[in-house]
Design a protein around this motif. Structure first.
Motif: not given
Length: 915
Positions: A339, A640, A642, A662, A664, A694-696, A719
């Motif tokens: 985030q 990105l 949030r 949440y 990304r 990437r991480q989300q 995640q």
């Protein structure tokens, strides 16, 4: 691309102007809500001494106000002039809005323009400028009654003074902070009844009703109790503007300088892993300059990954080597999860750590000097090095004046030889840091700089030298120097109390020099040397503006809009078979020097809005557009987002907070990963389509606070790390050919617990626990060493930390702590090097001989716990002594894997002097 940027900036500017208009209208509607009857002094930026008529006469005022309330207009003039205004709220026309442009005017002229069209006038008095009705008879009957308020703020449990406490008189805009001795003072306060309020990170907010009488010097001492909750702590990580934790939908861990001092930690790594849930931190003795910190599992295929690190608001050029002297740290803020990327941009996929160094004290009457000395012994399991000397020295001088403060400090540490292979290259660290802060009127400027040099012998586990592998057949005779430099400037301009602008400019530099100090003679003719030097420099600049205020009935809001940019240059020089390591390098044969240089630029545009309904429901939403030179040619802008919500409600004697968010994030490819390179015997192919990792995912949690006795926070998260980059061999003829590609995926699910228990005011127990189920779910063509379903390398499923503090009234503080690291998978380097030495079936797994797979060399390392304890006794406000023991049980566990040496118990005895 350029069109997209222009449209984006236009939308952001429109949003800011809209909020400004809403703010102005809302203030106009609510202007009549202020209660009258009490004279209210206004002052620019806290309770400075009242300015004389002569001192203010030449100070020009420049303002542009649009639809501001009369009180806001008066406050804006007071800020620029640095004068105290005294007026009665009841005299101000309700609903009066002011639109005026003032340029280079005197204070009197500026006030006349603001008051034009009213029945009020400005008049000089000894206490400042009085705003009063023009009726002389009414004015002559009105007497300005004033007194003063002063006192000390102390810890309720220990009686010790608490510095840097924010103290405020609620009904008037008077605010100050306590000195290093806990003292505060308001010199000129109109007679009346007020609410005195004090706030400090780590303590419960204290309020007290005070009655100020004419001519009286009122003494109001305050005793603060440590807060068992983080809800009232004020942070900037994840918000950019100071915000209470209760408004944040994502958990933030805060580590204060007091916690660091109590722990007497030998490195920043030991500080973080004891306090932050799910933090993976390897506190190995031979890598004190490393900051391989990750949270919530893995965001990389070849290890845990890392978090993004800022030092005093400046981006570190490498998050893997961004060491900071613990003695210089004022506080650390850690936000876990993707985030944070909305505000902090590229490379925040694993979270963000903000490190703030210590500042000066503008309330001191004279400069203060602080010095700390510690000496002790470190135990090791290695023959002839069972007890080695450790030394540490640190000091600082700090002070200031009403509008400026400064601090200059430094330190030196040294650890004697602790394994035979690092003889004559003792480990040491030197640190210099400083800061200067200036604040006057609407302007605040913060300057900071630091230089931290670690000289580290390239020590290895002595078991490696018995494997028969030739490169480890003799001592390494190699010295590594890590140099971290960070220089930054932050300028904050607040033309009104609802509009804030911030510009941050900084440069961070990392230099690593790996030098062989003497021939190793691994063979009789091996008399040549080698060296490598790398440099990474990141220049960053950022601007953001925040508008905040009341939007409607019981609804507050803020909108932050910003843009930031960095350019990073990285270079490396490698030379082997050389005759010398200083001056012009001579190689045998000539020309054996490899030089690489790369650069990358990144620009981000972001906006984040926060809403607060009745101080109980908090909404956060933001988005960022990121453009990076290392993105693939067709990738374009990365988006990105949030979103998050938190709900805070009292339930009986308990405060309940529910939250969910949440986000990304992304991590850019390295400066040289997308480009190609040709070297002796190898080719690395360029990859113009290389995309960022990437991480989300989301997190959710609940916080329970039971009065002042304790708190419990529980968080769950899910995640996914995508498009992970791996270095692949794509060909072997005529030479080995490699390329970086996006092929991997990792799933991270887990739970985090944080708790504080305070059975009595003098006893505090805090604890954290993290469980992560981290699994590799895709590896593409990188299969072999890792497979789908495997836990990532060096990622323990369980971590924990505990800290117990007992503060006594007679000046003794006892602290005990524990850091627990669960079992984890990593390379077993002893059999690996034994295999390299022979390449025989008796030493090597068949999978390695047939396919060069290292999978059979990966083993599970056992869990371990390391305890620490300290006793500090304060003899008087100027002198205290301490005994600190790290690794109390003399645990000799391997931290990352068995390639590194281990050390056991470290016992330090020292003292701290302040003058």
């Amino acid at each position: 691309m350029q069109t997209t940027r222009r449209e984006l900036m236009s939308l952001l500017l429109i949003g800011l102007c809209s909020l400004a208009a809403i703010r102005a209208g809302a203030q106009g509607e609510g202007a009549g809500d202020d209660s009258g009857g009490a004279f209210t002094p206004l002052h620019a930026d806290g309770p400075k001494r009242a300015q004389s008529v002569a001192s203010d006469a030449g100070r020009p005022i420049t303002l542009a106000l649009h639809q501001a309330t009369l009180k806001e207009a008066l406050r804006a003039v007071a800020r620029q002039a640095e004068v105290q205004l005294i007026y009665n709220d009841g005299d101000l026309p309700a609903g009066r809005l002011v639109t005026v442009t003032i340029s280079d005017a005197t204070v009197e002229r500026a006030l006349a323009l603001v008051l034009r069209g009213t029945t009020l006038q400005a008049r000089r008095t000894e206490g400042g400028i009085a705003i009063e009705p023009r009726n002389h008879h009414e004015r002559s009957e009105r007497r300005l009654l004033q007194g003063s308020v002063n006192g000390r703020v102390t810890d309720a449990a220990t009686g010790r003074p608490i510095p840097a406490v924010a103290v405020r008189l609620e009904e008037v805009s008077l605010a100050t902070s306590t000195s290093s001795e806990g003292a505060y003072r308001f010199p000129a306060v109109p007679a009346g009844t007020y609410t005195l309020m004090a706030r400090q990170v780590g303590y419960e907010r204290v309020t007290q009703t005070v009655v100020v009488k004419d001519g009286e010097d009122l003494i109001a001492n305050l005793a603060m109790t440590r807060s068992p909750t983080i809800l009232d702590q004020v942070v900037t990580t994840g918000t950019l503007i100071p915000t209470e934790v209760k408004a944040l939908p994502t958990p933030v861990s805060v580590i204060t300088s007091e916690q660091i001092d109590r722990q007497h930690a030998l490195s920043m790594m030991a500080i973080v892993r004891q306090a932050v849930p799910t933090a993976v931190v390897h506190d190995a003795p031979n890598v004190p300059a490393n900051t391989d910190i990750s949270v919530r599992g893995a965001s990389s295929l070849d290890g845990p990954g890392n978090v993004k690190i800022f030092v005093d608001g400046v981006e570190a050029s490498s998050s893997y080597n961004a060491a900071v002297d613990p003695a210089s740290i004022d506080r650390i803020e850690v936000i876990r999860g993707p985030q944070a990327a909305t505000l902090y941009g590229a490379d925040a996929a694993g979270g963000v750590i903000q490190i703030f160094t210590k500042r000066g004290d503008s309330s001191l009457a004279r400069p203060r000097v602080n010095a700390r000395v510690g000496m002790g012994l470190t135990q090791t399991p290695y023959a002839n090095f069972e007890h080695v000397l450790r030394q540490q020295y640190s000091g600082s001088v700090y002070g200031g004046a009403p509008s400026v403060s400064y601090r200059l400090g430094g330190g030196y540490k040294r650890l004697a030889d602790y394994v035979a292979e690092n003889a004559r290259t003792r480990q040491s660290a030197s640190s210099v840091y400083g800061s200067m802060n200036f604040s006057r009127g609407i302007l605040a400027v913060d300057l900071s700089g630091r230089y931290y040099r670690n000289t580290i012998p390239q020590a290895r586990n002595p078991e490696l030298f018995a494997t028969g592998y030739v490169p480890y057949s003799k001592p390494l005779h190699t010295r590594v120097g890590f140099t971290n430099e960070t220089y930054g400037a932050r300028v904050i301009v607040s033309p009104t109390d609802w509009w804030r602008h911030q510009v941050t400019v900084g440069v961070d530099r990392l230099g690593i020099a790996n030098v062989q100090t003497q021939p190793r003679y691994t063979t009789p003719s091996d008399s040549l040397l080698k060296l490598s030097e790398s440099m990474s420099r990141k220049l960053s600049v950022g601007y953001n503006t925040t508008a905040s205020g009341t939007i409607g009935h019981s609804l507050d809001g803020s909108l932050t809009i910003g843009v930031d940019h960095y350019s990073q240059a990285a270079g490396n020089v490698f030379a082997s078979r050389i005759l010398n390591t200083r001056g012009p390098i001579v190689t045998v044969p000539a020309g054996g020097i490899s030089v690489t240089e790369n650069s990358v630029a990144n620009t981000g545009y972001f906006a984040q809005a926060q809403l607060a309904l009745r101080d109980a429901i908090f909404l956060t939403a933001g988005v960022r557009a990121e453009d990076n030179a290392s993105f693939g040619r067709d990738y374009g802008l990365a988006t990105l987002p949030r979103v998050g919500v938190s709900l805070v409600q009292p339930v009986g004697g308990t405060t309940l907070k529910l939250r969910a968010s949440y986000g990304r994030a992304l991590r850019t490819p390295g400066p040289n990963e997308a480009s190609g390179e040709v070297g002796p015997g190898y080719v690395r192919l360029a990859n113009p389509d290389l995309a960022p990792e990437r991480q989300q995912g989301w997190d959710a949690g609940v916080d329970l606070i039971v009065g002042n006795k304790g708190s419990l926070s529980i968080s769950g998260f899910d995640q996914t790390a995508l498009d992970l980059i791996a270095f692949l061999t794509v060909g072997s003829t005529p030479v080995v050919t490699d390329q970086y590609r996006n092929i991997g995926r990792v799933s991270n699910k887990g739970i985090e617990l944080e708790g504080v228990l305070r059975p009595t005011p003098s006893v505090t127990l805090s604890a954290q626990y993290g469980y992560v189920r981290s699994r590799i779910t895709a590896v593409g063509a990188a299969g072999g060493q890792v497979q789908p379903g495997d836990p990532p390398i060096n990622v323990p499923a369980r971590t924990a930390g505990v800290s117990l503090t007992v503060a006594t009234h007679f000046g003794t503080t006892i602290n005990a702590g524990l850091a627990y690291v669960g079992s984890f998978r990593a390379m077993d380097w002893v059999p690996t090097l034994r295999c390299f030495a022979s390449f025989s079936p008796s030493d090597c797994p068949s999978s390695f001989l047939t396919s060069s797979s290292y999978r059979d060399f990966i083993v599970r390392y056992p869990a371990f716990a390391k305890l620490n304890a300290s006793v500090t006794h304060r003899f008087n406000p100027r002198f205290e002594a301490f005994l600190a023991i790290d690794n109390l049980t003399n645990q000799n566990a391997f931290e990352a894997d068995n390639s590194t040496p281990v050390v056991g118990r470290t016992t330090m005895l020292g003292f701290d002097v302040t003058y």
